[in-house]
Write a protein that holds these residues in place. Structure first.
Motif, PDB file in Angstrom:
ATOM      1  N   ALA A   1      22.209 -41.597  81.728  1.00  0.00           N
ATOM      2  CA  ALA A   1      21.483 -41.101  82.891  1.00  0.00           C
ATOM      3  C   ALA A   1      20.571 -39.924  82.553  1.00  0.00           C
ATOM      4  O   ALA A   1      19.696 -39.581  83.334  1.00  0.00           O
ATOM      5  N   LEU A   2      20.737 -39.310  81.385  1.00  0.00           N
ATOM      6  CA  LEU A   2      19.984 -38.108  81.031  1.00  0.00           C
ATOM      7  C   LEU A   2      18.467 -38.251  81.039  1.00  0.00           C
ATOM      8  O   LEU A   2      17.784 -37.308  81.422  1.00  0.00           O
TER       9      LEU A   2
ATOM     10  N   TRP B   1      13.882 -44.292  84.358  1.00  0.00           N
ATOM     11  CA  TRP B   1      14.439 -45.441  85.083  1.00  0.00           C
ATOM     12  C   TRP B   1      13.370 -46.162  85.896  1.00  0.00           C
ATOM     13  O   TRP B   1      13.464 -47.367  86.142  1.00  0.00           O
ATOM     14  N   ALA B   2      12.350 -45.456  86.338  1.00  0.00           N
ATOM     15  CA  ALA B   2      11.293 -46.072  87.150  1.00  0.00           C
ATOM     16  C   ALA B   2      10.541 -47.149  86.379  1.00  0.00           C
ATOM     17  O   ALA B   2       9.953 -48.042  86.984  1.00  0.00           O
TER      18      ALA B   2
ATOM     19  N   LEU C   1      17.053 -58.034  98.067  1.00  0.00           N
ATOM     20  CA  LEU C   1      17.071 -57.075  99.161  1.00  0.00           C
ATOM     21  C   LEU C   1      15.720 -56.973  99.855  1.00  0.00           C
ATOM     22  O   LEU C   1      15.565 -56.228 100.797  1.00  0.00           O
ATOM     23  N   ASP C   2      14.730 -57.728  99.339  1.00  0.00           N
ATOM     24  CA  ASP C   2      13.386 -57.722  99.890  1.00  0.00           C
ATOM     25  C   ASP C   2      12.800 -56.308  99.931  1.00  0.00           C
ATOM     26  O   ASP C   2      12.220 -55.880 100.928  1.00  0.00           O
ATOM     27  N   LEU C   3      13.018 -55.576  98.839  1.00  0.00           N
ATOM     28  CA  LEU C   3      12.502 -54.209  98.741  1.00  0.00           C
ATOM     29  C   LEU C   3      11.276 -54.209  97.838  1.00  0.00           C
ATOM     30  O   LEU C   3      11.169 -54.960  96.906  1.00  0.00           O
ATOM     31  N   LYS C   4      10.389 -53.311  98.118  1.00  0.00           N
ATOM     32  CA  LYS C   4       9.230 -53.141  97.268  1.00  0.00           C
ATOM     33  C   LYS C   4       9.547 -52.029  96.268  1.00  0.00           C
ATOM     34  O   LYS C   4      10.035 -50.968  96.648  1.00  0.00           O
ATOM     35  N   GLU C   5       9.272 -52.295  94.998  1.00  0.00           N
ATOM     36  CA  GLU C   5       9.516 -51.303  93.968  1.00  0.00           C
ATOM     37  C   GLU C   5       8.449 -50.231  94.045  1.00  0.00           C
ATOM     38  O   GLU C   5       7.290 -50.510  94.324  1.00  0.00           O
ATOM     39  N   SER C   6       8.830 -48.992  93.769  1.00  0.00           N
ATOM     40  CA  SER C   6       7.867 -47.899  93.702  1.00  0.00           C
ATOM     41  C   SER C   6       7.920 -47.320  92.299  1.00  0.00           C
ATOM     42  O   SER C   6       8.895 -46.729  91.896  1.00  0.00           O
ATOM     43  N   ALA C   7       6.864 -47.557  91.549  1.00  0.00           N
ATOM     44  CA  ALA C   7       6.825 -47.054  90.169  1.00  0.00           C
ATOM     45  C   ALA C   7       5.507 -46.391  89.880  1.00  0.00           C
ATOM     46  O   ALA C   7       4.538 -46.568  90.511  1.00  0.00           O
TER      47      ALA C   7
END
Length: 58
Positions: free
Chosen positions: A34-35, A41-42, A52-58
Motif C-alpha cells: 500500500a506504500l 493504484w490509480a 458495479l457500473d462505476l466510471k473509473e477516475s484516473a
C-alpha cells in the motif's frame, strides 16, 4: 482506523470454509504493497467497475 470492520457472510450447502478463507486471505495486501499511495493504484484497472457500473477516475 481500528474502528472500521467488514463482514462477509457465505451461506450454502457443503461450503469449503478453509478454501474460502484461503482465497480471501490471498486477496489481502500488506503495508508495503500500500506504500506507493493512491497515485500508483490509480494506474491499475478496477476489475469490479463493470459489475458495479462505476466510471473509473484516473
Amino acid at each position: 482506523m481500528g474502528d472500521r470492520v467488514q463482514h462477509l457472510v457465505f451461506t450454502g450447502p457443503d461450503l469449503d470454509r478453509d478454501r474460502i478463507i484461503s482465497l480471501l486471505d490471498s486477496c489481502l495486501i500488506d503495508h508495503d504493497d500500500a506504500l506507493p499511495g493512491a497515485a500508483e493504484w490509480a494506474g491499475h484497472d478496477d476489475p469490479f467497475a463493470p459489475m458495479l457500473d462505476l466510471k473509473e477516475s484516473a
